[in-house]
Scaffold this active site. Sequence first.
Site, PDB file in Angstrom:
ATOM      1  N   GLU A 153      12.251  29.011  18.650  1.00  0.00           N
ATOM      2  CA  GLU A 153      12.711  28.080  19.685  1.00  0.00           C
ATOM      3  C   GLU A 153      13.423  26.876  19.069  1.00  0.00           C
ATOM      4  OE1 GLU A 153      12.800  29.115  22.601  1.00  0.00           O
ATOM      5  OE2 GLU A 153      11.530  30.851  22.193  1.00  0.00           O
ATOM      6  N   HIS A 165      21.933  24.266  19.781  1.00  0.00           N
ATOM      7  CA  HIS A 165      22.426  23.304  20.764  1.00  0.00           C
ATOM      8  C   HIS A 165      23.020  22.078  20.085  1.00  0.00           C
ATOM      9  CE1 HIS A 165      21.532  20.399  24.307  1.00  0.00           C
ATOM     10  NE2 HIS A 165      22.717  20.947  24.447  1.00  0.00           N
TER      11      HIS A 165
END
Length: 240
Positions: free
Chosen positions: A109, A116
């Site tokens: 994650e 991002h």
Amino acid sequence: MYGYGYYPLYGFWDWTYLLVIVGAVICLAASAKMRGTFNRYSHVRSRSGMTGAQAAERILYNAGIRDVRVIHIQGNLSDHYNPKNKTLALSDTVYGSTSVAAVGVAAHECGHAIQHQLGYVPLRVRGAMVPVVNIGSGLAWPLIIIGILFGGGGNILVTIGIWMFSLAVLFQLVTLPVEFNASRRALGELERTGILGHEELKSTRKVLTAAAMTYVASAAAIILQLLRLILLFGGNRRDE
């Protein structure tokens, strides 16, 4: 008159149902493999003794990411990164666990958070596709069914429905490089930070590979569904 050869949605069996069954079996097998692999290595404690949450915080810090919060959510393997509110949510089986499996999932994650931050193109493309895919997926089957009910005059609706369903297929295909890249980044960060040792990384790689295969299975299943739609409704033929 022109129209579709037969109407499987009326409840009659046709061989193309096998494509749906094969897709379902592939997904079930991949899911079972993933859960089995995670459960196996969830009993292997990492030598660092770090929990999934602690590992995530260290990886984010070392990557220069200071605006992402690591939070605890309910559920089993419901972990995810939310780019909108910049939260990295870890589930019950990951957040407080010190296993190599939990640390690997948490690191995965973090891989999305790093993507991002860096503006990873496939992630940006997938994010931009979400609203379009949601609309397309919601309209695809209603259009196909209405098109069938209207017979020859509704053929254009069936075609539009198939094209909308194709958006979901494209979304799944774009998801694959995003997930594989996140796992690759996760393993690199775990090694670079020293959170896991060489042998532990081998175990974690198995967990992440099994998880990645669930996305491959989902892509295969939805491609088979699209193939079935094309075989059934992809072209007109003259009724005898």
